[in-house]
Design a protein around this motif. Sequence first.
Motif, short mmCIF file in Angstrom:
data_model
loop_
_atom_site.label_atom_id
_atom_site.label_comp_id
_atom_site.label_asym_id
_atom_site.label_seq_id
_atom_site.Cartn_x
_atom_site.Cartn_y
_atom_site.Cartn_z
N PRO A 241 25.64 -24.15 17.56
CA PRO A 241 26.24 -23.18 17.54
C PRO A 241 25.92 -21.94 16.63
O PRO A 241 25.12 -22.33 15.58
N PRO A 242 26.20 -20.64 16.70
CA PRO A 242 25.66 -19.53 16.02
C PRO A 242 26.00 -19.48 14.60
O PRO A 242 24.92 -19.35 13.93
N GLU A 243 26.98 -20.04 14.31
CA GLU A 243 27.22 -20.01 12.89
C GLU A 243 26.43 -21.00 11.97
O GLU A 243 25.93 -20.71 10.97
N SER B 16 29.63 -25.83 11.06
CA SER B 16 29.31 -25.22 9.73
C SER B 16 30.63 -25.08 8.88
O SER B 16 30.64 -24.42 8.00
N ARG C 30 16.74 -17.80 13.75
CA ARG C 30 17.90 -18.06 14.21
C ARG C 30 18.34 -18.02 15.46
O ARG C 30 19.08 -18.85 15.89
N ASP C 31 17.69 -17.14 16.28
CA ASP C 31 17.90 -17.09 17.67
C ASP C 31 17.39 -18.34 18.29
O ASP C 31 17.89 -18.78 19.16
N GLU D 111 15.25 -13.52 11.75
CA GLU D 111 15.94 -13.31 13.09
C GLU D 111 15.59 -14.10 14.25
O GLU D 111 16.35 -14.82 14.92
N ALA E 103 23.58 -22.10 13.25
CA ALA E 103 22.19 -21.45 13.30
C ALA E 103 21.96 -20.62 12.19
O ALA E 103 20.63 -20.57 11.47
N THR E 104 22.89 -19.52 11.88
CA THR E 104 22.63 -18.61 11.07
C THR E 104 22.37 -19.32 9.60
O THR E 104 21.58 -18.83 8.81
N TRP F 143 17.13 -21.36 16.93
CA TRP F 143 18.26 -22.47 16.49
C TRP F 143 19.52 -22.12 17.52
O TRP F 143 20.02 -23.38 17.89
N ALA F 144 19.60 -20.97 17.53
CA ALA F 144 21.07 -20.69 18.49
C ALA F 144 21.13 -21.01 19.69
O ALA F 144 22.25 -21.13 20.49
#
Length: 279
Positions: free
Chosen positions: A233-235, A76, A225-226, A222, A237-238, A228-229
Amino acid sequence: MTTSDTTLVIGATGTTGRRVTAGLIGKGHHAKAAGRTATPVAGAQAVRFDWDEPETWDEALDGVDRAYLVPPIGSSDPATVMLPFLHRARAAGVHRAVLLSSSAIPAGGPAVGRVHEVLPSLFEEWAVLRSSWFMQNFTGTAPHARSIREDGAILTASGRGRVGFVDAEDIAAVAVHALTGDRAPNTDLILTGPQALSHDDVAAIITEVTGRPVTHRNLTLEQLRDRWAAEIPPEFATMLADMDRAIADGAEDRTSDTVERLTGRPPGTFRAFVEREMS
């Protein structure tokens, strides 16, 4: 350092990189194929390169005067590693750089947008390929391809939003033009296919061509996003989930004439892609 008509292709075995390398070799140009494992590529010099290992940079840059830049996958904040490399590339004699970016990210925007913003100040010749979403996202090991195989479904949060999906073959053709023409475009280029399609349209075309039923299943932001996460990495994915929301809002509902204008041929259709790659 010595320089010649040699292009460093970062990510040379990846979706666009291997096509760029083949295109350069096919037109009689020299290419240095860079990747984490220095995988041999026909007609090119293979070299090990890792964005996160600066000790691999100098060998990759030795003897090249131009570069095709693919940002580190899943990051990211690619500017953190890319900008130090690009300063070193300029010092080593690279004068032309072509950066793969996204139609969803303008100069100065998030992620690779920071690199885009700085590129013109670093190189006298440059181009940023702001490509739409790849048609190849529906094949191979990509998440959409896996869900098509496993569930007969494409999972997005894009609603009825449309995208000008583009074939990586066309991205590579534009990249080769930008790398080898008399001068680089010195601008950013929006790259799309000839049609803007919703994911419902995509599912219908895959079904018609392959005979295998595929549907488009819409998720909440949501949920996507979850999903992908679980893999990245969560960032990041968001950021990807936010891009789907932008698609739903119409941000990618466009086409451009860039491919035909620069290569002299029209971009490939999604149906032709499916017939070639999925049937």
